[in-house]
Write a protein that holds these residues in place. Structure first.
Motif, mmCIF file in Angstrom:
data_model
loop_
_atom_site.group_PDB
_atom_site.id
_atom_site.type_symbol
_atom_site.label_atom_id
_atom_site.label_comp_id
_atom_site.label_asym_id
_atom_site.label_seq_id
_atom_site.Cartn_x
_atom_site.Cartn_y
_atom_site.Cartn_z
ATOM 1 N N GLY A 1 95.541 14.025 77.253
ATOM 2 C CA GLY A 1 95.847 12.598 77.417
ATOM 3 C C GLY A 1 95.435 12.044 78.758
ATOM 4 N N ILE A 2 95.359 12.909 79.822
ATOM 5 C CA ILE A 2 94.954 12.371 81.124
ATOM 6 C C ILE A 2 93.445 12.098 81.148
ATOM 7 N N SER A 3 92.711 12.750 80.243
ATOM 8 C CA SER A 3 91.250 12.523 80.201
ATOM 9 C C SER A 3 90.859 11.502 79.137
ATOM 10 N N ALA A 4 91.844 11.078 78.332
ATOM 11 C CA ALA A 4 91.514 10.145 77.231
ATOM 12 C C ALA A 4 90.891 8.854 77.767
ATOM 13 N N GLU A 5 91.416 8.335 78.867
ATOM 14 C CA GLU A 5 90.916 7.057 79.399
ATOM 15 C C GLU A 5 89.574 7.223 80.109
ATOM 16 N N SER A 6 89.099 8.478 80.213
ATOM 17 C CA SER A 6 87.734 8.706 80.688
ATOM 18 C C SER A 6 86.772 8.805 79.512
ATOM 19 N N GLY A 7 87.337 8.706 78.296
ATOM 20 C CA GLY A 7 86.479 8.729 77.110
ATOM 21 C C GLY A 7 86.376 10.088 76.453
ATOM 22 N N ILE A 8 87.173 11.072 76.908
ATOM 23 C CA ILE A 8 87.155 12.391 76.249
ATOM 24 C C ILE A 8 88.248 12.401 75.183
ATOM 25 N N ASP B 1 110.891 21.951 92.342
ATOM 26 C CA ASP B 1 112.020 21.007 92.380
ATOM 27 C C ASP B 1 111.746 19.839 91.439
ATOM 28 N N LEU B 2 110.433 19.641 91.163
ATOM 29 C CA LEU B 2 110.015 18.521 90.318
ATOM 30 C C LEU B 2 108.882 19.010 89.411
ATOM 31 N N PHE B 3 109.059 18.847 88.095
ATOM 32 C CA PHE B 3 108.025 19.206 87.104
ATOM 33 C C PHE B 3 107.637 17.945 86.360
ATOM 34 N N VAL B 4 106.341 17.630 86.403
ATOM 35 C CA VAL B 4 105.852 16.406 85.755
ATOM 36 C C VAL B 4 104.788 16.782 84.729
ATOM 37 N N SER B 5 104.992 16.349 83.485
ATOM 38 C CA SER B 5 104.039 16.634 82.404
ATOM 39 C C SER B 5 103.311 15.347 82.051
ATOM 40 N N ILE B 6 101.977 15.402 82.029
ATOM 41 C CA ILE B 6 101.169 14.188 81.834
ATOM 42 C C ILE B 6 100.177 14.401 80.683
ATOM 43 N N GLY B 7 100.272 13.562 79.634
ATOM 44 C CA GLY B 7 99.239 13.524 78.597
ATOM 45 C C GLY B 7 99.116 14.782 77.768
ATOM 46 N N THR B 8 100.251 15.343 77.354
ATOM 47 C CA THR B 8 100.174 16.507 76.477
ATOM 48 C C THR B 8 101.193 16.374 75.349
ATOM 49 N N ASN C 1 103.572 9.978 79.265
ATOM 50 C CA ASN C 1 102.780 10.196 78.064
ATOM 51 C C ASN C 1 102.645 8.911 77.268
ATOM 52 N N LEU C 2 101.553 8.821 76.480
ATOM 53 C CA LEU C 2 101.366 7.581 75.703
ATOM 54 C C LEU C 2 102.405 7.477 74.595
ATOM 55 N N ASP C 3 102.684 8.641 73.967
ATOM 56 C CA ASP C 3 103.640 8.673 72.852
ATOM 57 C C ASP C 3 104.706 9.713 73.135
ATOM 58 N N PRO C 4 105.858 9.632 72.477
ATOM 59 C CA PRO C 4 106.826 10.725 72.613
ATOM 60 C C PRO C 4 106.147 12.029 72.178
ATOM 61 N N SER C 5 106.430 13.131 72.894
ATOM 62 C CA SER C 5 105.785 14.403 72.547
ATOM 63 C C SER C 5 106.798 15.317 71.846
ATOM 64 N N ALA C 6 106.329 16.445 71.397
ATOM 65 C CA ALA C 6 107.222 17.401 70.704
ATOM 66 C C ALA C 6 108.342 17.848 71.639
ATOM 67 N N GLY C 7 108.083 17.779 72.954
ATOM 68 C CA GLY C 7 109.085 18.290 73.896
ATOM 69 C C GLY C 7 109.854 17.206 74.625
ATOM 70 N N SER C 8 109.677 15.943 74.219
ATOM 71 C CA SER C 8 110.262 14.833 75.002
ATOM 72 C C SER C 8 111.757 15.011 75.255
ATOM 73 N N ALA C 9 112.473 15.514 74.248
ATOM 74 C CA ALA C 9 113.946 15.618 74.397
ATOM 75 C C ALA C 9 114.324 16.578 75.519
ATOM 76 N N ALA C 10 113.410 17.464 75.907
ATOM 77 C CA ALA C 10 113.738 18.468 76.937
ATOM 78 C C ALA C 10 113.608 17.909 78.354
ATOM 79 N N PHE C 11 113.042 16.705 78.478
ATOM 80 C CA PHE C 11 112.802 16.153 79.819
ATOM 81 C C PHE C 11 114.003 15.325 80.290
ATOM 82 N N ASP C 12 114.257 15.373 81.613
ATOM 83 C CA ASP C 12 115.290 14.497 82.177
ATOM 84 C C ASP C 12 114.888 13.035 81.994
ATOM 85 N N GLU C 13 113.582 12.787 82.088
ATOM 86 C CA GLU C 13 113.102 11.397 82.023
ATOM 87 C C GLU C 13 111.729 11.360 81.331
#
Ligand code: APR
Length: 235
Positions: free
Chosen positions: A14-21, A169-176, A201-213
């Protein structure tokens, strides 16, 4: 003196989607037109090396037509400016993080711009086409293959990744999509060790419920905003 948070950032297609991949599981995704079993398993490589090598030759060639986007650039800026521990773990095999300037980066699923020797395990930078039977510069065997971690194979740098998650201390998931392990389990691992977890993320992911935010939207908007807020704290 407050200690600076150790940061681990996981990125996906998802982080490369806006580059056209194209992403893998979206409409028109890369796997469409190709069953995963036909291009991304050791069995597929053994069964039809021409098809598999050609699939990755096409993806490698397509890198010439894409550029890093605002999200890649924001992460590279954070990497350069953050005085604390930071690691970008990408599932992507494109080179857009590097081309944006990221340094503290690992590719857990391999890289299109690298070739792997199936005989001696050597990995070497590779541009252009990689026909089956290409010779390894290290051992001479005609055994070079795309340096891509296929389904069923062990991802790269897992010890380093797990050590970083344990100290995060901080885990950030982007575009997966959170569809493929072990990456899909990193949020639970980070949370187990006490990290705050954020999903962009653009859409809720399979793991969204596991994130604090979870923040929903395009990476090109959310990532620069998040990085700007973090760097503000350094002022
Ligand atoms: N901004 C942010 N997120 C986006 C954007 C965007 N512009 N466009 C798509 N996304 C999100 C989608 O909502 C989806 O959750 O990116 C995610 C892409 O999911 P996948 O296509 O499954 O890609 P990824 O999660 O990276 O796949 C993981 O699976 O096929 C294997 O090895 C391959 O590394 C890949 C792994």
């Amino acid at each position: 003196m407050t200690t600076l948070p150790n940061i681990v950032i996981l990125t996906g297609a998802g982080i490369s989607a806006e580059s056209g991949i194209a992403t893998f599981r979206g409409p028109g995704g890369l796997w469409e037109g190709h069953r995963v079993e036909d291009v991304c398993t050791p069995e597929a490589l053994a069964r039809d090396p021409e098809l598999v090598h050609r699939f990755y030759d096409l993806r490698r060639a397509a890198l010439a037509d894409v550029e890093p986007n605002a999200a890649h650039r924001a992460l590279a800026k954070l990497d350069a400016a953050w005085p604390g521990e930071l690691l970008i773990v990408t599932q992507n095999v494109d080179d857009l993080h590097e081309r944006a300037g990221a340094r503290r980066l690992v590719h857990m699923h391999g890289e299109l711009v690298s070739a792997l020797c199936a005989a001696c395990g050597a990995r070497a930078r590779h541009a252009g086409a990689l026909p089956p039977g290409s010779a390894c510069a290290a051992c001479g065997a005609a055994a070079l293959r795309p340096d891509i971690v296929f389904f069923g194979e062990m991802p790269y740098r897992m010890e380093r990744i797990e050590a970083a998650l344990a100290a995060a201390d901080l885990f950030v998931s982007i575009g997966t999509s959170g569809a493929v392990y072990p990456a899909a389990g990193f949020v639970q691992l980070a949370a187990h060790y006490g990290a705050h977890t954020l999903e962009l993320n653009l859409d809720p992911s399979a793991g969204s419920a596991a994130f604090d935010e979870s923040r929903l939207g395009p990476a090109g908007v959310l990532v620069p905003e998040w990085v700007a807020g973090l760097l503000q704290e350094l002022q």
